[in-house]
Enzyme design. Structure first.
Site, short mmCIF file in Angstrom:
data_model
loop_
_atom_site.label_atom_id
_atom_site.label_comp_id
_atom_site.label_asym_id
_atom_site.label_seq_id
_atom_site.Cartn_x
_atom_site.Cartn_y
_atom_site.Cartn_z
N ARG A 153 31.30 -26.19 17.64
CA ARG A 153 32.74 -26.36 17.84
C ARG A 153 33.38 -24.98 17.83
NH1 ARG A 153 31.31 -30.18 13.86
NH2 ARG A 153 31.59 -32.36 14.49
N LYS A 177 32.87 -30.08 10.00
CA LYS A 177 33.97 -30.91 9.52
C LYS A 177 33.70 -31.36 8.09
CE LYS A 177 36.39 -31.10 13.39
NZ LYS A 177 36.48 -32.32 14.17
N HIS A 248 35.04 -26.82 24.04
CA HIS A 248 34.39 -28.12 23.86
C HIS A 248 33.57 -28.51 25.09
CE1 HIS A 248 34.91 -30.12 20.09
NE2 HIS A 248 34.75 -31.31 20.63
N ARG A 251 30.16 -27.35 24.39
CA ARG A 251 29.54 -28.25 23.40
C ARG A 251 29.09 -29.55 24.07
NH1 ARG A 251 29.30 -29.84 17.87
NH2 ARG A 251 30.17 -31.90 17.44
N HIS A 274 27.52 -34.98 13.93
CA HIS A 274 28.24 -36.24 13.94
C HIS A 274 27.83 -37.09 12.74
CE1 HIS A 274 28.90 -36.10 18.59
NE2 HIS A 274 29.78 -35.37 17.93
N TYR A 283 27.24 -39.65 24.93
CA TYR A 283 26.44 -38.79 25.79
C TYR A 283 25.30 -39.54 26.46
CZ TYR A 283 29.05 -35.11 23.55
OH TYR A 283 30.08 -34.31 23.10
#
Length: 311
Positions: A153, A177, A248, A251, A274, A283
């Site tokens: 990110r 995150k 992004h 990414r 994730h 994806y």
């Protein structure tokens, strides 16, 4: 309020890329949208929601009531509501069936579309643009290599410090995150450029009060999100890439190329950081030509060699 999960924050990152790249929004505008939407996401998560597709009028009322309780001015309230409305419209265009107070649409629900990725040829063209004979060019090449080669990110890339680069082990330690740390392998091509930048590029950018950040700007400070956006867009134009490109995008390209090469979805989930594999499953919606080619290669009945015979 608790920090919202990636299922809520990832779409916000896509929207911020859209604003910065396609709408040419200023840094201040993008930052304001980020603050406003993260507030909405936190409140939404506190109400027990983890999918923007479920956003409904009650959630909009709850956000409005919260703002009223904060004593915000009408100008601030209107700005935050406008940001949320723009974001929800963006989600509708991207295939989310958002049940909010937006104009009714009668079309059938669209499949959630894969975020736009670059082709491998476009990635190579982009990476070849920075002038590696100069320190800023070396930095740009190493930064682009890291965004694509490690699927970072933009915030993770900007926050990298020297001690995060475990080059002997060919891995990078990333804090993502909610403060969660993951270890990502560094591809050989990316590793080569990182080593070269740290040896020949970064020392030329360091100033007496420079932080330990990996990527520094011309003044010796840590490279900012807006700086990364600006650098990437400039190189994308020079590479002749006409589609919208933001951090992004690289990414997304990293993830798409891994999945198309047959990488296990759980492994991709771990690499991207994730929390839920459901976030990564976007994806798997590859283009039809790719799916058809995989079918032809894998399925024993795809070639038609075994023609039917009469009795």
């Amino acid at each position: 309020m608790c920090s919202p999960p990636q299922e809520l924050t990832e779409p916000i990152e896509w929207f911020l890329d859209y604003l910065a790249v396609e709408k040419a929004a200023s840094r201040n505008t993008v930052d304001a949208y980020h603050r406003d939407l993260m507030q909405a996401a936190k409140l939404y998560f506190d109400a027990g929601q983890v999918d923007w597709a479920a956003f409904c009028p009650d959630d909009a009322d709850r956000f409005y009531a919260w703002m009223a309780g904060q004593g915000l001015s009408q100008t601030s309230v209107r700005r935050k509501l406008s940001a949320l409305r723009s974001f929800l419209k963006f989600l509708l265009r991207e295939g989310y069936d958002v049940r909010s107070r937006l104009p009714e649409h009668t079309s059938a629900r669209k499949p959630r579309r894969l975020p736009k990725a670059l082709t491998e040829r476009e990635v190579e063209a982009l990476l070849a643009v920075p002038d590696a004979s100069r320190a800023p060019g070396l930095r740009d090449r190493a930064m682009l290599e890291s965004l694509y080669g490690c699927g970072l990110r933009v915030s993770e890339c900007c926050d990298l410090v020297i001690s995060d680069l475990l080059l002997q082990d060919e891995v990078v330690r990333v804090t993502g995150k909610r403060g969660k740390t993951r270890i990502i392998p560094i591809p050989q091509g990316t590793l080569m450029w990182l080593v070269r930048y740290l040896k020949d590029g970064r020392p030329a950018l360091v100033k007496p009060k420079s932080p330990s950040r990996v990527f520094l700007n011309q003044r010796g400070g840590g490279l900012s999100r807006s700086g990364v956006f600006r650098i990437l867009q400039g190189h994308a134009r020079k590479a002749g890439i006409r589609k919208a490109v933001g951090p992004h995008t690289l990414r997304h390209s990293y993830a798409v190329h891994l999945v198309r090469a047959g990488a296990d979805l759980r492994a991709v989930q771990e690499l991207l950081g994730h929390e839920s594999v459901a976030t990564t499953e976007v994806y798997t919606f590859l283009d039809f030509d790719t799916l058809r080619e995989k079918y032809r290669q894998a399925h024993p009945r795809a070639t038609g060699d075994d023609e039917p015979r009469g009795k």
